[in-house]
Write an enzyme that holds these catalytic residues in place. Structure first.
Site: not given
Length: 529
Positions: A28-31, A33, A48, A142
């Site tokens: 995803g946008g953050m990293g 998993v 993650k 969010d």
């Protein structure tokens, strides 16, 4: 991070002796998993690894630690908490429980609008998790269907878990240094968040309002081809009504008003706390007529090798005194956990709703010509649906217009005008009495008590006013403020409250109000008139 992250020797060093990576399950946008295992315990976990920009910027690394420590303090079944984290070898990571489930986004895409009962059940659980987080100073920033996961538990129904607490703030901190703009999902961002102003719990509650709108109608309230157009609508355009988007659905006026209040442009005009939002949900007629909870259907459980994969995000595209409140159900139930994408998922039983018991509607105080200062004695009038008012309202300048604003739900205008009237006519009792009604309708119990106290001080006959007493009894539904309202009933109202307290103790639709009213009844009965 790249897909080869699991084979990176730095990661192997980090995980040595504690965890091992089994497979990649989501990105995803953050990293990225991975499904992993806690060695020695054989416990399934989700690990993650955050993207490189978190590790590269020292200030963001510091923020990462702060946010991870905060998230590790979350211990509510509706919230994802962190069980381990670190920044070692240049690779920031978080470890959470691994669970399977489906995002709320996939649920809406698969089945369209939810029933009112299903939507309210989900939003109650979301508010429960947010209340817990907000008490600890954590604002999500969010809230959207992609960050909410559903799972089905035998005997418990649909359960909710909120993902990625704190990560939106982490992302915002890093990107705003270079982009000069806030980060979020445009379709769910509050106006102050879009403007880059300070955010707080009310920012999350705006997003919950948007979420509820989408669950009920299958559409977002604001749409546009470009994000800038959507953000402009959030700042300037009034939200559409539920009925205008889904005609014929039969949405009640209280539900329409609740959604509109949640999406108010100014934070001060929204619900001020998740508990207030939840209490307003519980007061809806749709909740009162629900005989029993029904599990919310979710998509079929993913195959073992797909466990934990999050679906990709879809493109954005009555008088005041007559309203009733209900206890916010924010307690814990039986729990199970699952992790999807970046967090774990709650297994939470739906709250039981008791069958309603009809009770008389409060009387509406009608304006009548009377000189200022306040009247010296009561004037009885007949009122449908309950005891008559005991006092005649004063004929203050502009009071009829203010009363129309109250009836039309324009409460902020009414409160401003009433504040001006109280300053100009400090001996008036009717102005603070009407102000008390508006505050109680907004679930601002403390402000309402102050207003009603002023009304009684200026004219003691308001102690017998049914509307005032019923509002105080309605406050007994609040687990947080029922003590203050009970003390006010005993100390300021006394014996005149006994008949309505007896009625509430016998027939109120909410069990906690019946119990609390019964406890107060002998105390007020002992007070002298």
């Amino acid at each position: 991070m790249e897909d080869t992250l699991a084979s990176d020797p730095r990661i192997g060093k980090i995980l040595q002796g504690r965890y091992r990576i089994l497979e990649r399950v989501a990105a995803g946008g953050m990293g990225v998993v991975y499904r992993g295992e806690r060695l020695e315990l054989g416990r399934a976990v989700a690990i993650k690894f955050l993207h490189g920009w978190v590790a590269e910027d020292p200030s963001t690394q510091k923020r990462f630690r702060i946010e991870a420590q905060a998230m590790s303090q979350l211990s509510h079944p509706c919230c994802v908490s962190i069980i381990d984290f670190g920044v070692e070898g240049g690779a920031p990571f978080m470890v959470m429980d691994f669970i399977t489930g489906a995002t709320l986004r996939s649920r809406v895409q698969a089945g369209g609008p939810l029933s009112v009962k299903q939507a309210l059940s989900i939003v109650r659980q979301v508010l429960a998790g947010l209340a817990h987080a907000h008490e600890r100073g954590i604002v999500h920033r969010d809230i959207k269907p992609d960050n909410i996961v559903l799972t089905e538990v035998t005997g418990l129904g649909a359960q909710v878990r909120i993902l990625d607490f704190g990560l939106a703030r982490l992302r915002d901190t890093a990107t705003s240094l270079t982009l000069g703009m806030p980060v979020g999902t445009p379709s769910y961002m509050a106006p102050e968040q879009i403007r880059g102003e300070e955010v707080d719990a009310r920012t999350d509650l705006y997003s919950v309002g948007v979420l509820l709108f989408e669950l009920l109608t299958g559409q977002k309230p604001f749409n546009g081809e470009r994000s800038a157009a959507v953000m402009l609508q959030h700042q300037e355009a009034p939200p559409p009504s539920l009925g205008s988007v889904l005609p014929g659905a039969g949405f009640s006026q209280p539900l329409e008003a609740l959604v509109a209040k949640a999406m108010a442009k100014e934070p001060g005009n929204r619900f001020q706390a998740a508990a207030d939002f939840a209490a307003a949900l519980e007061a809806l007629p749709e909740v009162a007529v629900t005989p029993a909870p029904t599990p919310v259907p979710t998509p079929p459980a993913p195959r073992p090798l797909d466990a934990g994969v999050v679906s990709a995000p879809a493109p954005s595209g009555a008088p005041v005194s007559a309203r009733r409140g209900k206890r916010a159900l924010l307690g814990m139930g039986a729990v199970g956990l699952l992790l999807v994408g970046g967090g774990a998922v709650l297994l939470w039983p739906e709250a039981r709703t008791e069958p309603p018991v009809s009770s008389p509607q409060p009387a509406t105080v009608k304006p009548a010509t009377a000189p200022e200062p306040p009247p010296a004695g009561p004037e009885k009038k007949e009122a449908a649906g309950g005891p008559s008012p005991t006092v005649t309202p004063e004929q203050l300048p502009g009071i009829e217009q203010i009363e129309r604003w109250v009836r039309d739900g324009r409460r902020d205008q009414a409160l401003r005008a009433l504040g001006q009237l109280r300053a100009k006519y400090p001996t008036s009792a009717y102005a603070p009495f009407l102000e008390g009604q508006v505050n109680f309708d907004n679930l601002r119990w403390v402000d309402g008590l102050a207003s009603y106290g002023a009304a009684i001080r200026n004219n003691p006959d308001y102690r017998s006013e049914p509307t005032l007493i019923r509002d105080l009894i309605r406050c007994l539904v609040s687990d947080r403020f029922h003590t203050k309202c009970g003390e006010f009933l005993v100390r300021e109202v006394g014996a005149p409250a006994a008949p309505l307290l007896e009625e509430a103790a016998r027939a109120d639709e909410y069990a906690n109000v019946r119990t609390r009213a019964a406890r107060l009844l002998p105390k007020v009965a002992q007070q002298k008139r």
